[in-house]
Scaffold this active site. Structure first.
Site, PDB file in Angstrom:
ATOM      1  N   ARG A  30      -0.435  -8.947  13.267  1.00 47.72           N
ATOM      2  CA  ARG A  30      -1.163  -8.004  12.390  1.00 47.72           C
ATOM      3  C   ARG A  30      -1.760  -8.527  11.485  1.00 47.72           C
ATOM      4  NH1 ARG A  30       4.571  -5.244  10.961  1.00 47.72           N
ATOM      5  NH2 ARG A  30       3.366  -3.969   9.378  1.00 47.72           N
ATOM      6  N   ARG A  59      11.637  -1.067  10.802  1.00 46.58           N
ATOM      7  CA  ARG A  59      10.308  -0.865  11.768  1.00 46.58           C
ATOM      8  C   ARG A  59      10.479  -1.844  12.798  1.00 46.58           C
ATOM      9  NH1 ARG A  59       4.964   0.299   7.902  1.00 46.58           N
ATOM     10  NH2 ARG A  59       4.123  -0.969   9.961  1.00 46.58           N
ATOM     11  N   ARG A  71      12.109  -5.570   4.525  1.00 42.22           N
ATOM     12  CA  ARG A  71      12.400  -4.293   3.930  1.00 42.22           C
ATOM     13  C   ARG A  71      12.891  -3.474   5.100  1.00 42.22           C
ATOM     14  NH1 ARG A  71       5.585  -3.015   4.578  1.00 42.22           N
ATOM     15  NH2 ARG A  71       5.655  -2.705   6.969  1.00 42.22           N
ATOM     16  N   LYS A 106       0.889  -1.160   0.057  1.00 33.92           N
ATOM     17  CA  LYS A 106       0.154  -0.009   0.026  1.00 33.92           C
ATOM     18  C   LYS A 106       0.748   1.263   0.042  1.00 33.92           C
ATOM     19  CE  LYS A 106      -2.129  -0.998   3.901  1.00 33.92           C
ATOM     20  NZ  LYS A 106      -1.795  -2.459   4.437  1.00 33.92           N
ATOM     21  N   ARG A 160      -9.450   0.827   8.839  1.00 37.06           N
ATOM     22  CA  ARG A 160      -8.738  -0.608   9.143  1.00 37.06           C
ATOM     23  C   ARG A 160      -9.897  -1.052   9.928  1.00 37.06           C
ATOM     24  NH1 ARG A 160      -2.852   0.819   8.843  1.00 37.06           N
ATOM     25  NH2 ARG A 160      -1.743  -1.254   8.778  1.00 37.06           N
TER      26      ARG A 160
HETATM   27  P1  AMP Z   1       1.057   0.914   8.506  1.00 33.12           P
HETATM   28  O1  AMP Z   1       2.245   1.830   8.631  1.00 33.12           O
HETATM   29  O2  AMP Z   1       0.046   1.118   7.681  1.00 33.12           O
HETATM   30  O3  AMP Z   1       1.489  -0.681   8.602  1.00 33.12           O
HETATM   31  O4  AMP Z   1       0.513   1.082  10.174  1.00 33.12           O
HETATM   32  C1  AMP Z   1       1.375   0.574  11.030  1.00 33.12           C
HETATM   33  C2  AMP Z   1       0.419   0.379  12.632  1.00 33.12           C
HETATM   34  O5  AMP Z   1      -0.271   1.686  12.935  1.00 33.12           O
HETATM   35  C3  AMP Z   1      -0.544  -0.642  12.611  1.00 33.12           C
HETATM   36  O6  AMP Z   1       0.003  -1.883  12.622  1.00 33.12           O
HETATM   37  C4  AMP Z   1      -1.475  -0.119  13.663  1.00 33.12           C
HETATM   38  O7  AMP Z   1      -0.795  -0.242  14.932  1.00 33.12           O
HETATM   39  C5  AMP Z   1      -1.406   1.341  13.554  1.00 33.12           C
HETATM   40  N1  AMP Z   1      -2.505   1.924  12.610  1.00 33.12           N
HETATM   41  C6  AMP Z   1      -2.469   2.544  11.253  1.00 33.12           C
HETATM   42  N2  AMP Z   1      -3.310   2.618  10.649  1.00 33.12           N
HETATM   43  C7  AMP Z   1      -4.416   2.347  11.495  1.00 33.12           C
HETATM   44  C8  AMP Z   1      -5.868   2.602  11.669  1.00 33.12           C
HETATM   45  N3  AMP Z   1      -6.416   3.167  10.713  1.00 33.12           N
HETATM   46  N4  AMP Z   1      -6.479   2.068  12.664  1.00 33.12           N
HETATM   47  C9  AMP Z   1      -5.755   1.622  13.801  1.00 33.12           C
HETATM   48  N5  AMP Z   1      -4.586   1.622  13.711  1.00 33.12           N
HETATM   49  C10 AMP Z   1      -3.857   2.097  12.657  1.00 33.12           C
END
Ligand code: AMP
Length: 226
Positions: free
Chosen positions: A179, A168, A134, A20, A95
Site C-alpha cells: 500500500r 482489517r 489498529r 485520514k 488516490r
Molecule cells: P482505505 O480504507 O482508505 O485505507 O482504503 C482501503 C482500500 O480500498 C485501499 O487500499 C484500496 O484498495 C481501496 N481504495 C480506497 N479508495 C480508493 C480509491 N480512491 N481508488 C482506488 N482504490 C481505493
C-alpha cells in the site's frame, strides 16, 4: 464553498494509516458535512459477495488500488445524494492523478469548488506501527489501537458499548508495504497537483489525535474566512 456560503468541500489525503479516517470522523462532527470514505464504500461492496464485490475484495486484500473507472462511478453516485449538498469530506479519494482530474470536472459541472486538500504527513515507521495495532468496533466502527487508544473498559466500546471488534485483513505487514509503494507511485502525484491549484494544506500528523484535529480545525478556519 457553496454559492450559499455554507459548508466545506474538503479532500483529506496522505499515506495509508496517516489518520485520514480518524480525523475525518472528528471533523464531520465539527463542520457538519458527511464523511465519504471510498475505502468504506468499497468494503461494503466487497461484503455483498457479488462478482464485482469479489474482484474488489481481492484488490483491497492485496493492497492494490481498485480501478479508476469503478471508484469514480461510485463516488459520483454518492456525491449526488442530498446530504452532500452543503459539502463533504473526501477520505481516500482521489488516490490517482486521473481521479483528481475527474473530481475537478465533476465538481466544476456542479458549480462546486474544492476548498482545501489537507495532507496529513506521517513517516513510514510510524505508519506501520499504527496500522498493525489498529482495530475497530464491529457495531459502530469506532477505531482503537492496541497501544495508543484502548477502550476505557477492556473489551467494551466507549462509543456504543459493543463488545465485538475487528481488524482489517489488509492491515498486515506485507499488504501495508504494498500500500505504501502504491501510495508513492500512484497517489503522491496528486499532492503537487493540489499544490499547483493553491489548495494544498500540510499538517504534521504525528501528534495526539486531538492535537492534530485542532491543527486541522485552525487551518480550515482560515480557509473558511477567505
Ligand atoms: P482505505 O480504507 O482508505 O485505507 O482504503 C482501503 C482500500 O480500498 C485501499 O487500499 C484500496 O484498495 C481501496 N481504495 C480506497 N479508495 C480508493 C480509491 N480512491 N481508488 C482506488 N482504490 C481505493
Amino acid at each position: 464553498m457553496n454559492a450559499n456560503g455554507l459548508g466545506l468541500h474538503i479532500v483529506l489525503t496522505g499515506a495509508p494509516g496517516c489518520g485520514k479516517g480518524t480525523q475525518a470522523r472528528l471533523l464531520r462532527e465539527r463542520i457538519a458535512v458527511p464523511h465519504l470514505s471510498t475505502g468504506e464504500m468499497l468494503r461494503e461492496q466487497a461484503q455483498t459477495g457479488s462478482a464485482l464485490g469479489r474482484e474488489i475484495k481481492a484488490l483491497i486484500d492485496g493492497g492494490n488500488l481498485v480501478s479508476d473507472e469503478i471508484i469514480i462511478k461510485m463516488l459520483e453516485k454518492r456525491i449526488e445524494k442530498d446530504d452532500c449538498k452543503n459539502g463533504f469530506i473526501l477520505d481516500g479519494f482521489p488516490r490517482t492523478l486521473p481521479q483528481a482530474k475527474v473530481l475537478d470536472e465533476v465538481l466544476t459541472r456542479r458549480g462546486i469548488t474544492l476548498d482545501a486538500a489537507i495532507e496529513i504527513q506521517v513517516p513510514d515507521e510510524i505508519i506501520m506501527e499504527r496500522i498493525l495495532g489498529r482495530y475497530a468496533c464491529m457495531k459502530c466502527g469506532q477505531g482503537y489501537h492496541d497501544k495508543y487508544l484502548k477502550p476505557k473498559v477492556y473489551g467494551v466500546c466507549d462509543n456504543c458499548g459493543g463488545t465485538e471488534f475487528y481488524r482489517r485483513i489488509d492491515d498486515n505487514r506485507t499488504t501495508v508495504q504494498n500500500r505504501l509503494v502504491n501510495y508513492r507511485a500512484l497517489t503522491y502525484p496528486t499532492i503537487p497537483y493540489f499544490e499547483s491549484k493553491g489548495l494544498l494544506i500540510c499538517v504534521d500528523g504525528t501528534g495526539a489525535i486531538e492535537a492534530v484535529a485542532k491543527k486541522i480545525e485552525n487551518l480550515l478556519a482560515v480557509v473558511h474566512e477567505k
